[in-house]
Design an enzyme around this catalytic site. Structure first.
Site, PDB file in Angstrom:
ATOM      1  N   TYR A   1      -1.229  29.085  25.993  1.00 39.94           N
ATOM      2  CA  TYR A   1      -0.341  30.459  25.698  1.00 39.94           C
ATOM      3  C   TYR A   1       0.005  31.012  24.939  1.00 39.94           C
ATOM      4  O   TYR A   1       0.991  29.779  24.201  1.00 39.94           O
ATOM      5  CB  TYR A   1       1.115  31.238  27.115  1.00 39.94           C
ATOM      6  CG  TYR A   1      -0.043  31.036  28.417  1.00 39.94           C
ATOM      7  CD1 TYR A   1      -0.100  32.117  28.480  1.00 39.94           C
ATOM      8  CD2 TYR A   1       1.311  30.726  30.081  1.00 39.94           C
ATOM      9  CE1 TYR A   1      -0.716  32.549  29.721  1.00 39.94           C
ATOM     10  CE2 TYR A   1       1.068  31.284  30.945  1.00 39.94           C
ATOM     11  CZ  TYR A   1       0.044  31.568  31.802  1.00 39.94           C
ATOM     12  OH  TYR A   1      -0.574  32.301  32.386  1.00 39.94           O
TER      13      TYR A   1
ATOM     14  N   LYS B   1      28.992  20.379  45.514  1.00 38.16           N
ATOM     15  CA  LYS B   1      28.485  21.658  44.937  1.00 38.16           C
ATOM     16  C   LYS B   1      27.438  21.470  44.293  1.00 38.16           C
ATOM     17  O   LYS B   1      26.599  20.341  43.769  1.00 38.16           O
ATOM     18  CB  LYS B   1      29.970  22.046  44.167  1.00 38.16           C
ATOM     19  CG  LYS B   1      29.793  21.498  42.960  1.00 38.16           C
ATOM     20  CD  LYS B   1      31.123  21.652  42.141  1.00 38.16           C
ATOM     21  CE  LYS B   1      30.986  21.060  40.874  1.00 38.16           C
ATOM     22  NZ  LYS B   1      32.509  21.014  40.218  1.00 38.16           N
TER      23      LYS B   1
ATOM     24  N   MET C   1       4.815  28.745  33.600  1.00 39.70           N
ATOM     25  CA  MET C   1       5.022  28.657  35.032  1.00 39.70           C
ATOM     26  C   MET C   1       5.464  27.671  35.942  1.00 39.70           C
ATOM     27  O   MET C   1       6.040  26.973  36.650  1.00 39.70           O
ATOM     28  CB  MET C   1       4.872  30.317  35.975  1.00 39.70           C
ATOM     29  CG  MET C   1       6.057  29.768  36.987  1.00 39.70           C
ATOM     30  SD  MET C   1       5.058  31.535  38.181  1.00 39.70           S
ATOM     31  CE  MET C   1       5.780  32.964  36.936  1.00 39.70           C
TER      32      MET C   1
HETATM   33  C1  LIG Z   1      33.037  20.136  39.291  1.00 36.70           C
HETATM   34  C2  LIG Z   1      33.883  19.576  39.164  1.00 36.70           C
HETATM   35  C3  LIG Z   1      34.858  18.565  39.385  1.00 36.70           C
HETATM   36  C4  LIG Z   1      33.518  17.316  38.794  1.00 36.70           C
HETATM   37  O1  LIG Z   1      33.473  17.229  37.373  1.00 36.70           O
HETATM   38  P1  LIG Z   1      32.984  16.881  36.248  1.00 36.70           P
HETATM   39  O2  LIG Z   1      32.916  16.707  34.940  1.00 36.70           O
HETATM   40  O3  LIG Z   1      31.091  16.597  37.193  1.00 36.70           O
HETATM   41  O4  LIG Z   1      33.249  15.564  37.470  1.00 36.70           O
HETATM   42  C5  LIG Z   1      35.465  18.166  39.303  1.00 36.70           C
HETATM   43  N1  LIG Z   1      37.338  19.342  39.255  1.00 36.70           N
HETATM   44  C6  LIG Z   1      36.499  20.187  39.645  1.00 36.70           C
HETATM   45  C7  LIG Z   1      37.688  21.497  40.091  1.00 36.70           C
HETATM   46  C8  LIG Z   1      34.879  20.475  40.111  1.00 36.70           C
HETATM   47  O5  LIG Z   1      34.360  21.775  39.698  1.00 36.70           O
END
Ligand SMILES: *Cc1c(COP(=O)(O)O)cnc(C)c1O
Length: 810
Positions: A705, A482, A754
């Protein structure tokens, strides 16, 4: 204003007195409106009179017009000079200005090279004289008068370009410029649509020289013809290989990046080292050098100045392109002979690379497309061009003359919309054509990106980490990809994982999954936030939804029925204490009730997620979650006659709760080198940039800045091209954060901007161009997270998309 009105034979409607310092014909490019005289030119689809009100409100008070409109009465204080023809008035004023200057005026004309000769002559003379030259390539009926009006009383030498495209135009230009020295640069092959013959065009150009004492150029037909068109009192100073040339030249040697030319002029005899090897540069240089010889410059001065000539952006340039390509850019003139020349240059480049030609329609060649394009296609075949891309309507119409793999676009914009950078790889690309096509945008698109702040992803380290987790478990492995694989990239990482045979990939949203399918990923993919609008696509692309509520289950089942698909895998999510999403224990009877009828979904897995698997202080809670999970899953499994997988562990859980791996584990951050147990993992991503400039700053000065940091000693402060828009958290400003340069950690100083920030490199010997690590192998991302009171996840996924991901592998 009175005086100007008189010069241009106009009637003055006077307003407040103004002192004119600028002349303008373009309402958009006025610098000091209150000191500008605006010429309201009228053209086919443009009328300068329409902008007068706006210019007035910008503060402009002086206008030359041909039509006094009623509305102008309201513009109190404005001065108007009414003339019959505004262009003529502009030219008259310029001619008057020219007549009253003390400067020596050099006029340049010819088909190619005018601007380069002008700029080089300027470079050669500017150390000794107050030299003025036409801005840019202002060489037209409008450009020339504006150029001339820029000559000021201090100017000693004015170099003015003259260009024509119609019969009768040069006479106007000559009357304005009245050059005392003329340079004829080059006669192209083409006579152009507006001239009956080459002679006619040459006769037109020769008119520039009717007032000259001296005319300069290369020996040959063109100059012989020009001699017959000017008064017999005109003197010629011609250069060439011809032994009878006044300046006799001979090329001795052509090498990479320069050309040696032997020059003999009277009793002067010397060798010039021209810092450009091509023939056009040689001709341009000799035309300019002839002026120096005319002015009695000594060979030594000429030799050293020529060596320092610098490239004019208008000549052909060779640059590094993307994906190891080389670009040969030549988009300043367009005729068949210069095309052949460009192909010759292409032939001198690295022979191991394929050759690509991007060419626009030719303009003003005087030939019809049927005569022209078939022969261009033949030239390309002979030059072994592997890919041709034509830009423009005419080329597109003649597509059948060209090789079958050629591509055609109506214009540059269509090219940019439809081509992708990755279509070009390890090639030499000639970009050639007429200015009107703005091919510089294509060049920009294909040019090596200079913004080289990168996220470097070490694929070997990633595989190492994957194997470490594999060694901990016998369960199947799902990898969470993801959010662009925690910032490291989606396609590339998914391909690597598929190659290394992980069992599942999990993404957050359906479109992430679709992208992976498009990239050729065939292993199972689960989607954690399935949205109803995406159900059809998910079914089509085999993306398996996480089901966390009954209504979603019902809707997804219905979507499957619509497609007539049975046994589609889904993953049932249980809430065991995270309290984010999933079925609670009391929801289970309803869930089971749903399955009493025959359904199209097939439960591949039941899972839950731990809220505190990485911290010992939550271990009691974690175990409670796990035991609740066991109870709930047993209840569900007992109603199905097929085996349903169970899983609850993320990376930290895999390391810390080996007895609860069940059937599958979900690896996330661990793949990226972050361990909850200090296991020997490797850092995968390195956020890197380089020093773009360095400044010495005395003690006690503020940096950047808001003036939040001060130097406490004389300091060397470097600028690095990375800022908060790239994902460098602004809370690292003012010595909170460090970066790694030349083997040392050095602080960020001042507020992060930035797109850039400053670092204090006083304690290093770092120089411009040195690499700077923001996090990676030397500064762990975990350390940065701690400084910022956040978690590494946020830092990794916060690296902006404009930061290029670069993958490497031993
Ligand atoms: C992101 C996620 C993981 C992985 O978690 P980590 O701490 O990065 O290993 C596992 N299960 C679900 C449902 C997640 O959303």
């Amino acid at each position: 204003m009175n005086e100007i009105a008189e010069i241009i034979n106009g009637t003055l409607h006077s307003g407040i007195p103004v002192e004119i310092m600028e002349y303008s014909i373009d309402s958009r490019s006025v610098v000091t409106p209150e000191h500008t005289l605006f010429f309201a030119l009228t053209g086919n689809n443009h009328n300068g009179h329409d902008y007068i009100r706006t210019l007035y409100s910008d503060g402009m008070r002086a206008f030359v017009i041909s039509e006094f409109r009623e509305e102008f009465n309201q513009l109190t204080g404005a001065n108007f000079i009414v003339v019959e023809n505004v262009l003529t008035a502009l030219q008259q004023l310029a001619a008057h200005h020219r007549q009253h200057t003390q400067a020596e005026v050099i006029g340049i004309t010819g088909s190619n090279g005018k601007t380069v000769v002008k700029e080089w002559l300027y470079q050669l003379l500017v150390n000794d004289h107050a030299v003025y030259r036409s801005p840019r390539s202002y060489n037209s009926q409008v450009g020339v008068p504006l150029s001339l009006l820029g000559i000021d009383p201090k100017t000693e030498i004015a170099i003015i370009e003259a260009g024509i495209s119609l019969k009768g135009e040069m006479q106007h230009l000559q009357q304005m410029i009245q050059p005392t020295i003329g340079i004829f640069t080059h006669l192209g092959d083409a006579h152009g649509e507006n001239f009956a013959s080459k002679e006619e065009k040459l006769a037109e150009k020769a008119q520039l020289f009717t007032s000259c004492q001296w005319v300069i150029g290369q020996t040959g037909e063109a100059l012989e013809y020009i001699k017959t068109r000017v008064p017999s009192t005109t003197s010629f100073l011609l250069w060439g290989e011809d032994p009878k040339a006044d300046i006799h030249v001979k090329t001795m040697n052509i090498a990479l990046g320069h050309r040696e030319v032997q020059v003999t002029f009277g009793n002067k005899h010397f060798i010039l080292d021209i810092p450009f090897p091509d023939i056009a540069s040689y001709e341009n240089c000799m035309n300019a050098v002839s002026i120096l010889l005319l002015k009695q410059y000594s060979p030594n001065v000429i030799i050293s100045r020529v060596q320092q000539l610098s490239a004019i952006a208008m000549r052909m340039e060779i640059k590094d392109g993307i994906n190891n390509c080389t670009l040969v850019n030549d988009y300043y003139n367009s005729d068949p002979s210069s095309f052949q020349l460009a192909l010759n240059i292409l032939a001198t480049q690295d022979a191991s690379k394929e050759r690509v030609v991007i060419l626009s329609d030719f303009m003003d060649t005087g030939k019809s497309g049927d005569d022209l394009y078939p022969s261009i296609a033949e030239t390309l075949r002979q030059a072994n061009i592997s890919l041709f891309i034509g830009i423009g309507k005419h080329l597109s119409e003649h597509r059948h003359d060209f090789a079958a793999n050629s591509r055609f676009y109506e214009d540059t914009e269509h090219f940019l919309r439809q081509e992708e950078r990755d279509n070009f790889n390890n090639q030499i690309i000639l970009i050639k054509g007429a200015r009107a096509f703005q091919l510089e945008y294509i060049a920009g698109f294909l040019q090596k990106q200079s913004h080289s702040t990168i996220l470097e992803v070490d694929l070997d380290a990633m595989v190492h980490n994957l194997n470490h987790f594999r060694s901990l478990t016998d369960a199947h492995i799902a990898v969470m990809v993801k959010a662009f694989s925690y910032g490291s990239g989606s396609r590339e990482i998914a391909s690597l994982l598929q190659y290394h045979r992980v069992d599942y990939l999990m993404v957050a949203f359906a479109d992430e999954g679709i992208e992976l399918r498009a990239a050729g990923i065939t292993i199972p993919i689960a989607v954690m936030n399935p949205e109803r609008e995406a159900f059809d696509n998910m079914i089509m692309f085999n993306l398996e939804p996480e089901i966390y509520a009954l209504d979603i289950l019902e809707d997804f089942n219905q979507a499957l029925n619509k497609h007539g698909i049975k046994r589609f895998p889904v993953h049932i999510k249980l809430n065991t204490g995270m309290n984010r999403s999933g079925f609670d224990e009391q929801d289970i009877p309803q869930l089971l009730e749903f399955f009493e009828a025959e359904r199209s979904v097939y439960i591949r897995s039941i899972f839950s997620h731990l809220a505190g698997s990485d911290e010992a202080k939550h271990d009691d809670f974690t175990l409670k979650q796990i035991h609740l999970f066991e109870r709930m899953t047993e209840c569900i499994q007992s109603r199905f006659n097929y085996k349903i997988w169970r899983h609850i562990l993320n990376s930290a859980g895999i390391e810390r709760f080996p007895q609860y791996h069940f059937d599958l584990v979900r690896l996330g951050i661990g793949l990226h080198g972050i361990s909850a147990t200090n296991a020997q993992l490797q850092a995968v991503s390195s956020f890197k940039t380089y020093i773009s400039s360095i400044r010495n700053v005395p003690e006690g000065q503020s940096i950047g800045y808001g003036r939040k940091s001060y130097t406490t000693r004389p300091s060397r402060i470097a600028v690095i091209p990375v800022g908060y828009a790239d994902g460098l958290n602004r809370h690292l400003s003012n010595r909170v954060g460090n970066v790694f340069v030349k083997g040392k950690r050095v602080p960020i100083i001042g507020n992060i901007c930035m797109d850039t920030c400053m670092i204090d490199i006083t304690d290093t010997d770092a120089t411009t161009g040195d690499e700077v690590e923001i996090f990676g192998k030397h500064i762990p991302v975990t350390e940065l997270a701690e400084q910022l009171g956040t978690i590494p996840y946020e830092i990794l996924t916060g690296i902006s998309f404009r930061v290029k991901r670069v993958y490497y592998k031993e």
